[in-house]
Design a protein around this motif. Sequence first.
Motif, PDB file in Angstrom:
ATOM      1  N   ARG A 195       4.701   6.658  11.733  1.00 41.25           N
ATOM      2  CA  ARG A 195       3.826   7.821  11.504  1.00 41.25           C
ATOM      3  C   ARG A 195       3.763   8.118  10.013  1.00 41.25           C
ATOM      4  N   LEU A 196       2.685   8.773   9.602  1.00 39.23           N
ATOM      5  CA  LEU A 196       2.611   9.224   8.210  1.00 39.23           C
ATOM      6  C   LEU A 196       3.429  10.508   8.083  1.00 39.23           C
ATOM      7  N   GLU A 197       3.496  11.066   6.883  1.00 40.07           N
ATOM      8  CA  GLU A 197       4.389  12.195   6.628  1.00 40.07           C
ATOM      9  C   GLU A 197       3.688  13.522   6.924  1.00 40.07           C
ATOM     10  N   VAL A 251      -2.206   2.474  -4.699  1.00 40.17           N
ATOM     11  CA  VAL A 251      -2.390   3.807  -4.118  1.00 40.17           C
ATOM     12  C   VAL A 251      -3.648   3.759  -3.255  1.00 40.17           C
ATOM     13  N   THR A 252      -3.433   3.795  -1.937  1.00 42.33           N
ATOM     14  CA  THR A 252      -4.586   3.678  -1.032  1.00 42.33           C
ATOM     15  C   THR A 252      -5.141   5.052  -0.647  1.00 42.33           C
ATOM     16  N   ASN A 253      -4.311   6.076  -0.825  1.00 48.11           N
ATOM     17  CA  ASN A 253      -4.713   7.436  -0.397  1.00 48.11           C
ATOM     18  C   ASN A 253      -3.823   8.439  -1.104  1.00 48.11           C
ATOM     19  N   LEU A 254      -4.281   9.663  -1.190  1.00 54.01           N
ATOM     20  CA  LEU A 254      -3.396  10.733  -1.648  1.00 54.01           C
ATOM     21  C   LEU A 254      -2.537  11.096  -0.437  1.00 54.01           C
ATOM     22  N   GLU A 289      -8.609   4.491   5.956  1.00 49.15           N
ATOM     23  CA  GLU A 289      -8.611   4.812   4.523  1.00 49.15           C
ATOM     24  C   GLU A 289      -7.740   3.802   3.762  1.00 49.15           C
ATOM     25  N   VAL A 290      -6.562   3.530   4.345  1.00 52.35           N
ATOM     26  CA  VAL A 290      -5.608   2.596   3.721  1.00 52.35           C
ATOM     27  C   VAL A 290      -6.195   1.181   3.717  1.00 52.35           C
ATOM     28  N   ILE A 291      -6.710   0.767   4.879  1.00 49.45           N
ATOM     29  CA  ILE A 291      -7.261  -0.593   5.003  1.00 49.45           C
ATOM     30  C   ILE A 291      -8.457  -0.776   4.063  1.00 49.45           C
ATOM     31  N   ALA A 348      10.722   5.560   0.270  1.00 49.88           N
ATOM     32  CA  ALA A 348      10.526   4.758   1.484  1.00 49.88           C
ATOM     33  C   ALA A 348      10.774   5.633   2.706  1.00 49.88           C
ATOM     34  N   THR A 349       9.749   5.754   3.550  1.00 48.25           N
ATOM     35  CA  THR A 349       9.895   6.529   4.790  1.00 48.25           C
ATOM     36  C   THR A 349       9.950   5.565   5.981  1.00 48.25           C
ATOM     37  N   GLU A 350      10.397   6.086   7.115  1.00 49.39           N
ATOM     38  CA  GLU A 350      10.622   5.219   8.270  1.00 49.39           C
ATOM     39  C   GLU A 350       9.323   4.781   8.954  1.00 49.39           C
ATOM     40  N   ILE A 376       5.353   7.981  -5.328  1.00 49.11           N
ATOM     41  CA  ILE A 376       4.544   7.284  -4.318  1.00 49.11           C
ATOM     42  C   ILE A 376       5.367   7.173  -3.027  1.00 49.11           C
ATOM     43  N   VAL A 377       4.658   7.012  -1.913  1.00 43.20           N
ATOM     44  CA  VAL A 377       5.369   6.912  -0.634  1.00 43.20           C
ATOM     45  C   VAL A 377       4.832   5.732   0.170  1.00 43.20           C
ATOM     46  N   GLY A 378       5.770   4.967   0.732  1.00 43.61           N
ATOM     47  CA  GLY A 378       5.403   3.804   1.536  1.00 43.61           C
ATOM     48  C   GLY A 378       6.494   3.531   2.555  1.00 43.61           C
ATOM     49  N   MET A 379       6.290   2.493   3.378  1.00 45.55           N
ATOM     50  CA  MET A 379       7.220   2.276   4.498  1.00 45.55           C
ATOM     51  C   MET A 379       7.931   0.937   4.482  1.00 45.55           C
ATOM     52  N   THR A 380       7.740   0.131   3.424  1.00 45.77           N
ATOM     53  CA  THR A 380       8.307  -1.230   3.513  1.00 45.77           C
ATOM     54  C   THR A 380       9.275  -1.640   2.403  1.00 45.77           C
ATOM     55  N   ASN A 384      -7.233  14.997   6.671  1.00 42.96           N
ATOM     56  CA  ASN A 384      -6.189  14.275   7.408  1.00 42.96           C
ATOM     57  C   ASN A 384      -6.299  12.774   7.117  1.00 42.96           C
ATOM     58  N   LEU A 385      -5.139  12.090   7.155  1.00 44.15           N
ATOM     59  CA  LEU A 385      -5.142  10.674   6.775  1.00 44.15           C
ATOM     60  C   LEU A 385      -5.500   9.778   7.957  1.00 44.15           C
ATOM     61  N   THR A 386      -6.121   8.652   7.625  1.00 42.25           N
ATOM     62  CA  THR A 386      -6.424   7.661   8.661  1.00 42.25           C
ATOM     63  C   THR A 386      -6.004   6.274   8.167  1.00 42.25           C
ATOM     64  N   ALA A 435       0.864  -1.186   0.000  1.00 47.73           N
ATOM     65  CA  ALA A 435       0.000   0.000   0.000  1.00 47.73           C
ATOM     66  C   ALA A 435       0.899   1.235   0.000  1.00 47.73           C
ATOM     67  N   VAL A 436       0.533   2.228  -0.784  1.00 52.08           N
ATOM     68  CA  VAL A 436       1.317   3.470  -0.818  1.00 52.08           C
ATOM     69  C   VAL A 436       0.402   4.688  -0.866  1.00 52.08           C
ATOM     70  N   GLY A 437       0.986   5.823  -0.506  1.00 53.78           N
ATOM     71  CA  GLY A 437       0.299   7.094  -0.683  1.00 53.78           C
ATOM     72  C   GLY A 437       0.710   7.667  -2.038  1.00 53.78           C
ATOM     73  N   GLY A 438      -0.191   8.364  -2.689  1.00 57.00           N
ATOM     74  CA  GLY A 438       0.101   8.948  -4.003  1.00 57.00           C
ATOM     75  C   GLY A 438       0.628  10.365  -3.863  1.00 57.00           C
TER      76      GLY A 438
HETATM   77  N1  HPA Z   1       2.550   7.308   3.501  1.00 56.65           N
HETATM   78  C1  HPA Z   1       3.353   6.274   3.842  1.00 56.65           C
HETATM   79  N2  HPA Z   1       2.983   5.002   3.721  1.00 56.65           N
HETATM   80  C2  HPA Z   1       1.761   4.747   3.243  1.00 56.65           C
HETATM   81  C3  HPA Z   1       0.872   5.762   2.881  1.00 56.65           C
HETATM   82  C4  HPA Z   1       1.290   7.123   3.012  1.00 56.65           C
HETATM   83  O1  HPA Z   1       0.549   8.075   2.706  1.00 56.65           O
HETATM   84  N3  HPA Z   1      -0.270   5.156   2.445  1.00 56.65           N
HETATM   85  C5  HPA Z   1      -0.065   3.813   2.540  1.00 56.65           C
HETATM   86  N4  HPA Z   1       1.155   3.565   3.021  1.00 56.65           N
END
Ligand code: HPA
Length: 261
Positions: free
Chosen positions: A181-183, A223-226, A239-241, A176-178, A198-202, A234-236, A84-87
């Motif tokens: 938390r989201l960004e 892309v699960t969310n912008l 939304e991703v799930i 790839a972010t740590e 795209i941004v993700g953590m894995t 704000n992201l939750t 899953a990633v953010g767009g």
């Molecule tokens: N940021 C980081 N990881 C994610 C996101 C996001 O917006 N959405 C799904 N994984």
Amino acid sequence: MLGIIGGSGLYDVEGLKIIEEVSVSTPFGDPSDKYILAEYKGKKAVFLPRHGKGHKYPPHLINYRANIWGFRKLGVNKILSISAVGGINPLLKPGDFVISDQFIDFTKSRVSTFYEGILSKEDDTDFQDEVKQFLKDKRVVHIDVTNPFCPHMRSLIKDICEEKGYRHHTKGCYVATEGPRLETSAEIKMLSLIGGDIVGMTLVPEIVLARELNIHFASVNIVTNLAAGISQHNLTSEEVIDMMKEKTEDIKHLILEFIDK
Ligand code: HPA
């Protein structure tokens, strides 16, 4: 053999025969879960839920080395990753599939190599022998990741997305972010300026470790969310799930087709 790393339950799909669940021990500790050996139209594949059953490991605490070493022990030579990633790129919409071709690493606290220099004598256990056998005299190695993703696997994924009519993008730079938390919106603005789509953590160190073991790697990113600040709200986590749930059937069919290719 093909390895598939993604959410749990992706192997629960009609037509896929589960052969057995295997626990694998590694010199790096326990993988996230048991590996599930399965077969589709006579072709074998092995699944691993990245976060473990019940999503027990957050991205920064996944034992990436154990997961990838375990795949290797089972004879996997290519890994298809589902994530899953953010767009970030404005062309992306929630629900799109992105077949990434590059990554930028902003992780901070992860062990991201099997090559750790000279091992000390105190570490002389059977398990370390397994590592030594692999390392031989190559204790310090800098692998090439100019083009980290497997072009052949990417092209197969593209063909499947086209055949199935899934909205997809044939390339994209994964940042790839740590986490966990989201960004912040400022971070996403920066990541956009430096070329992130795209941004993700894995993805990191997963892909790096696979490449160190000469395992081909491709990633289908949903892309699960912008991303933060691009989204109007704000992201939750919901939304991703929810988006991953919505796309589960498409992902399962993509996996089946991929096994069959
Ligand atoms: N940021 C980081 N990881 C994610 C996101 C996001 O917006 N959405 C799904 N994984």
